[in-house]
Motif scaffolding. Structure first.
Motif, PDB file in Angstrom:
ATOM      1  N   LYS A  63       0.818  -1.210   0.000  1.00  0.00           N
ATOM      2  CA  LYS A  63       0.000   0.000   0.000  1.00  0.00           C
ATOM      3  C   LYS A  63       0.856   1.266   0.000  1.00  0.00           C
ATOM      4  CE  LYS A  63      -2.520  -1.269   3.568  1.00  0.00           C
ATOM      5  NZ  LYS A  63      -3.585  -1.257   4.604  1.00  0.00           N
ATOM      6  N   VAL A  64       1.851   1.313   0.851  1.00  0.00           N
ATOM      7  CA  VAL A  64       2.716   2.496   0.907  1.00  0.00           C
ATOM      8  C   VAL A  64       3.489   2.665  -0.400  1.00  0.00           C
ATOM      9  CG1 VAL A  64       4.731   3.505   2.052  1.00  0.00           C
ATOM     10  CG2 VAL A  64       2.908   2.458   3.416  1.00  0.00           C
ATOM     11  N   THR A  65       3.965   1.562  -0.947  1.00  0.00           N
ATOM     12  CA  THR A  65       4.699   1.625  -2.211  1.00  0.00           C
ATOM     13  C   THR A  65       3.810   2.154  -3.322  1.00  0.00           C
ATOM     14  OG1 THR A  65       6.062  -0.258  -1.541  1.00  0.00           O
ATOM     15  CG2 THR A  65       6.025   0.278  -3.880  1.00  0.00           C
ATOM     16  N   HIS A  66       2.566   1.675  -3.377  1.00  0.00           N
ATOM     17  CA  HIS A  66       1.629   2.129  -4.419  1.00  0.00           C
ATOM     18  C   HIS A  66       1.292   3.604  -4.230  1.00  0.00           C
ATOM     19  CE1 HIS A  66      -0.808   1.197  -7.809  1.00  0.00           C
ATOM     20  NE2 HIS A  66      -1.970   1.367  -7.207  1.00  0.00           N
ATOM     21  N   LEU A  67       1.112   4.033  -2.987  1.00  0.00           N
ATOM     22  CA  LEU A  67       0.827   5.443  -2.700  1.00  0.00           C
ATOM     23  C   LEU A  67       1.940   6.340  -3.225  1.00  0.00           C
ATOM     24  CD1 LEU A  67      -0.491   7.876  -1.208  1.00  0.00           C
ATOM     25  CD2 LEU A  67       0.722   7.113   0.858  1.00  0.00           C
ATOM     26  N   ILE A  68       3.188   6.007  -2.922  1.00  0.00           N
ATOM     27  CA  ILE A  68       4.321   6.821  -3.355  1.00  0.00           C
ATOM     28  C   ILE A  68       4.398   6.874  -4.877  1.00  0.00           C
ATOM     29  CG2 ILE A  68       6.843   6.975  -3.363  1.00  0.00           C
ATOM     30  CD1 ILE A  68       6.769   5.724  -0.540  1.00  0.00           C
ATOM     31  N   ALA A  69       4.230   5.722  -5.506  1.00  0.00           N
ATOM     32  CA  ALA A  69       4.322   5.658  -6.965  1.00  0.00           C
ATOM     33  C   ALA A  69       3.243   6.507  -7.635  1.00  0.00           C
ATOM     34  CB  ALA A  69       4.218   4.210  -7.427  1.00  0.00           C
ATOM     35  N   LEU A  70       2.014   6.427  -7.131  1.00  0.00           N
ATOM     36  CA  LEU A  70       0.915   7.175  -7.741  1.00  0.00           C
ATOM     37  C   LEU A  70       1.061   8.678  -7.524  1.00  0.00           C
ATOM     38  CD1 LEU A  70      -2.100   4.833  -6.905  1.00  0.00           C
ATOM     39  CD2 LEU A  70      -1.014   5.173  -9.122  1.00  0.00           C
ATOM     40  N   CYS A  71       1.548   9.075  -6.388  1.00  0.00           N
ATOM     41  CA  CYS A  71       1.779  10.512  -6.148  1.00  0.00           C
ATOM     42  C   CYS A  71       2.843  11.056  -7.096  1.00  0.00           C
ATOM     43  CB  CYS A  71       2.173  10.749  -4.695  1.00  0.00           C
ATOM     44  SG  CYS A  71       0.808  10.563  -3.519  1.00  0.00           S
ATOM     45  N   LEU A  72       3.892  10.289  -7.337  1.00  0.00           N
ATOM     46  CA  LEU A  72       4.916  10.715  -8.295  1.00  0.00           C
ATOM     47  C   LEU A  72       4.332  10.836  -9.699  1.00  0.00           C
ATOM     48  CD1 LEU A  72       7.968   8.571  -7.090  1.00  0.00           C
ATOM     49  CD2 LEU A  72       7.657  11.042  -6.832  1.00  0.00           C
ATOM     50  N   GLY A  73       3.454   9.904 -10.060  1.00  0.00           N
ATOM     51  CA  GLY A  73       2.812   9.977 -11.360  1.00  0.00           C
ATOM     52  C   GLY A  73       1.920  11.198 -11.499  1.00  0.00           C
ATOM     53  N   GLY A  74       1.149  11.495 -10.456  1.00  0.00           N
ATOM     54  CA  GLY A  74       0.279  12.663 -10.499  1.00  0.00           C
ATOM     55  C   GLY A  74       1.056  13.956 -10.644  1.00  0.00           C
ATOM     56  N   LEU A 121      -3.948   7.931  -2.304  1.00  0.00           N
ATOM     57  CA  LEU A 121      -4.459   8.066  -0.935  1.00  0.00           C
ATOM     58  C   LEU A 121      -5.496   6.993  -0.620  1.00  0.00           C
ATOM     59  CD1 LEU A 121      -4.801  11.970  -0.841  1.00  0.00           C
ATOM     60  CD2 LEU A 121      -3.034  10.573   0.245  1.00  0.00           C
ATOM     61  N   LEU A 122      -6.322   6.628  -1.614  1.00  0.00           N
ATOM     62  CA  LEU A 122      -7.341   5.609  -1.401  1.00  0.00           C
ATOM     63  C   LEU A 122      -6.739   4.227  -1.186  1.00  0.00           C
ATOM     64  CD1 LEU A 122     -10.015   6.729  -4.030  1.00  0.00           C
ATOM     65  CD2 LEU A 122     -10.231   6.815  -1.537  1.00  0.00           C
ATOM     66  N   THR A 123      -5.497   4.034  -1.626  1.00  0.00           N
ATOM     67  CA  THR A 123      -4.837   2.745  -1.426  1.00  0.00           C
ATOM     68  C   THR A 123      -4.694   2.422   0.055  1.00  0.00           C
ATOM     69  OG1 THR A 123      -3.575   3.104  -3.460  1.00  0.00           O
ATOM     70  CG2 THR A 123      -2.772   1.399  -1.985  1.00  0.00           C
ATOM     71  N   LEU A 124      -4.553   3.430   0.884  1.00  0.00           N
ATOM     72  CA  LEU A 124      -4.321   3.218   2.312  1.00  0.00           C
ATOM     73  C   LEU A 124      -5.499   2.551   3.015  1.00  0.00           C
ATOM     74  CD1 LEU A 124      -2.546   6.599   3.189  1.00  0.00           C
ATOM     75  CD2 LEU A 124      -1.499   4.367   2.719  1.00  0.00           C
ATOM     76  N   ARG A 125      -6.691   2.594   2.398  1.00  0.00           N
ATOM     77  CA  ARG A 125      -7.866   1.993   3.046  1.00  0.00           C
ATOM     78  C   ARG A 125      -8.102   0.540   2.608  1.00  0.00           C
ATOM     79  NH1 ARG A 125     -12.442   2.268  -0.387  1.00  0.00           N
ATOM     80  NH2 ARG A 125     -13.868   2.155   1.382  1.00  0.00           N
ATOM     81  N   VAL A 126      -7.245   0.012   1.738  1.00  0.00           N
ATOM     82  CA  VAL A 126      -7.418  -1.359   1.256  1.00  0.00           C
ATOM     83  C   VAL A 126      -6.983  -2.342   2.336  1.00  0.00           C
ATOM     84  CG1 VAL A 126      -6.694  -3.059  -0.465  1.00  0.00           C
ATOM     85  CG2 VAL A 126      -7.094  -0.681  -1.150  1.00  0.00           C
ATOM     86  N   LYS A 127      -7.828  -3.312   2.610  1.00  0.00           N
ATOM     87  CA  LYS A 127      -7.508  -4.370   3.573  1.00  0.00           C
ATOM     88  C   LYS A 127      -7.562  -5.702   2.850  1.00  0.00           C
ATOM     89  CE  LYS A 127      -9.423  -1.870   7.548  1.00  0.00           C
ATOM     90  NZ  LYS A 127     -10.418  -1.886   8.649  1.00  0.00           N
ATOM     91  N   THR A 128      -6.454  -6.440   2.905  1.00  0.00           N
ATOM     92  CA  THR A 128      -6.431  -7.747   2.260  1.00  0.00           C
ATOM     93  C   THR A 128      -7.212  -8.736   3.086  1.00  0.00           C
ATOM     94  OG1 THR A 128      -4.361  -8.295   3.365  1.00  0.00           O
ATOM     95  CG2 THR A 128      -4.214  -7.346   1.152  1.00  0.00           C
ATOM     96  N   ASN A 129      -7.912  -9.620   2.398  1.00  0.00           N
ATOM     97  CA  ASN A 129      -8.759 -10.604   3.062  1.00  0.00           C
ATOM     98  C   ASN A 129      -8.691 -11.904   2.284  1.00  0.00           C
ATOM     99  OD1 ASN A 129     -10.668 -12.090   4.382  1.00  0.00           O
ATOM    100  ND2 ASN A 129     -12.424 -10.851   3.742  1.00  0.00           N
ATOM    101  N   LYS A 130      -8.132 -12.935   2.875  1.00  0.00           N
ATOM    102  CA  LYS A 130      -7.955 -14.195   2.149  1.00  0.00           C
ATOM    103  C   LYS A 130      -9.051 -15.214   2.456  1.00  0.00           C
ATOM    104  CE  LYS A 130      -2.982 -13.702   1.654  1.00  0.00           C
ATOM    105  NZ  LYS A 130      -1.649 -14.332   1.777  1.00  0.00           N
TER     106      LYS A 130
END
Length: 505
Positions: free
Chosen positions: A383-394, A490-499
């Motif tokens: 989640k943190v990795t995706h957040l950083i990557a998307l902010c750089l893209g924006g 920012l929305l990535t931070l609310r994702v909860k994995t559920n197996k």
């Protein structure tokens, strides 16, 4: 019974077809708006001309996923779809640059996008089928590498043909330049050959082996069984959801008509009415205990895993941003950065040729960082990795407004490339553990709704905004795209994995 660990080269072979798929996809993304403008489209018409492709994908993807889950031939489970899609895509790539009219080009885009999706969607499920859980992140990263590499060469081809081989990048009014034509011809050949390599060099598990893996997965996950009361509640929820969608779609469609708003908005809200009716019809059939492919496809949309629902919002805003970039980068660079709107001028065509170079950079960056993102995710998390990557893209997209040089435009694409690599891998890595393997292909197809729907939204509203609000200045569409990409992070931070798996019907 467990899936065996595959070697690096086995994963390479099973992902190699993505090189050709992205070759064709990059040619489509970087040159379709240019082809439309050359054939006489106005800048505010371009989004609606693009819309046929995602609408087709919206229908094709879950159907292909559903049937590929249930297919077994001499070629296997997914590979027949790889090959059929590659043949159709190669034909479309040959037709596209030879389109004599705007509407033929729009129709060919429809065929091309549908064909690419026939090949592409089973590739995502292919990773889930063939790889154990511990190797799936590597599998998706390998696909990202080939996507980036294929897109680099595919995007660069028109520039290479015109600047390295002397093939003309200009043509009379209404005629596609030879540099673009030859790029599409080469793309068609590469698409077919690379997918054929994967078909020949890869193997698939038999239905019996897959059933054994599914049984083990269910036992390990301690699945939640659906009771009769749960099913009745689910049917009622489906009915209520259908009624709500149909009413909202009908009311907004009437408002659009009554106020003479842009007709493209009908696509969204009439579509919402249709989906609502399908939900109501399915709930009625399920109440009568009718179970067939139609009811399963529609019902499973309602019963998506929670992780998938949370990731849907992340995907929506990510792909809205990407679609705004693909539609408007050519017009923004030629008009805002270089100050020309004449598609027959040398300055326009030089600027337009630079857009594929920009796309080459972001795809090259994506290929370069594809295997670094899993390392960063291990140090932090997905989640943190995706957040950083998307902010750089924006930030990269927004920066185009402030740039005035070719070199600066290339720098803006570095952030976009990091975001692109992450979009192609980390959401799938987060999702794959929550999906039942027997429905892997179907849910991967449904997951692409959240790629297609934002494209439809972008195509229906961005043209209106550019024309009516932004005074035909398409660079503002890129700013909206940049903000959308940051929001998705920012929305990535609310994702909860559920197996834990819900087994419905």
């Amino acid at each position: 019974m467990q899936k065996r660990t595959l070697s690096f080269w086995e994963i390479w072979n099973m992902s190699f077809g993505f090189l050709g798929i992205q070759f064709g996809f990059a040619l489509q993304n970087a040159n379709t708006s240019r082809i439309f403008e050359t054939l006489g489209a106005d800048v505010d018409q371009i989004p609606i001309l693009w819309i046929a492709a995602p609408v087709t994908g919206l229908v094709v993807q879950p159907i292909i996923g559903y049937f590929s889950d249930r297919t077994w031939t001499r070629l296997g489970r997914r590979r027949p779809y790889f090959l059929a899609g590659a043949i159709l895509s190669s034909i479309a790539l040959y037709i596209m640059p030879n389109s004599p009219t705007l509407w033929i080009a729009a129709g060919t885009l429809w065929l091309m996008d549908a064909s690419i999706n026939i090949s592409m969607e089973p590739f995502r499920a292919f990773v889930g089928d063939n790889l154990p859980a511990k190797q799936r992140t590597l599998g998706f990263s390998m696909q990202s590498f080939f996507i980036g590499t294929g897109a680099v060469v595919g995007s660069l081809l028109p520039y290479m043909f015109s600047n390295w081989f002397g093939i003309s990048n200009t043509a009379p009014e209404g005629v596609i330049p030879d540099s673009v034509k030859w790029s599409f011809y080469v793309g068609g050949i590469v698409f077919l050959l690379t997918v054929l390599w994967t078909v020949i060099k890869s193997k698939e598990y038999t239905p019996e082996e897959l059933a054994a893996f599914e049984k083990r997965d269910k036992e390990a996950a301690r699945p939640v069984k659906e009771t009769a009361a749960d099913k009745e509640k689910n049917i009622k929820n489906q009915l209520y959801a259908g009624i709500a969608m149909a009413v909202i779609g009908a009311v907004v469609s009437w408002y659009i008509y009554a106020n003479s708003l842009t007709k493209e908005l009908y696509i969204l809200f009439v579509g919402l009415v249709i989906v609502g009716v399908l939900f109501m019809l399915t709930s009625r059939l399920r109440k009568k205990n009718v179970k067939n492919g139609f009811t399963v496809i529609v019902t499973d949309m309602l019963n998506m895993p929670d992780t998938m629902k949370q990731l849907a919002w992340v995907q929506f805003f990510s792909w809205f941003a990407l679609f705004s970039m693909w539609i408007y980068t050519t017009a923004a660079v030629t008009g805002h950065v270089f100050g020309t709107t004449d598609p027959t001028s040398e300055l326009y065509n030089d600027a337009a040729d630079w857009v594929p170079v920009m796309f080459t950079v972001y795809n090259g960056v994506a290929a370069a960082v594809a295997f670094l993102l899993p390392v960063m995710a291990q140090k932090t998390n997905n989640k943190v990795t995706h957040l950083i990557a998307l902010c750089l893209g924006g930030i990269g997209l927004i920066s185009i407004y402030f740039l005035s040089s070719k070199a600066g435009l290339l720098l803006s694409m570095i952030g976009v490339g990091i975001a692109w690599a992450s979009i192609l891998s980390l959401p799938y890595a987060m999702l794959s553990g929550s999906l039942p393997s027997a429905k892997m292909g179907y849910y991967m197809g449904v997951f692409n709704f959240f790629i297609v729907i934002p494209q439809i939204v972008a195509a229906t509203i961005l043209g209106y905004l550019v024309k009516e609000i932004f005074c035909n200045e398409p660079v503002y569409a890129l700013i909206i795209g940049g903000l959308s990409m940051i929001l998705s992070g920012l929305l990535t931070l609310r994702v909860k994995t559920n197996k834990r798996l819900n087994i419905n019907e």
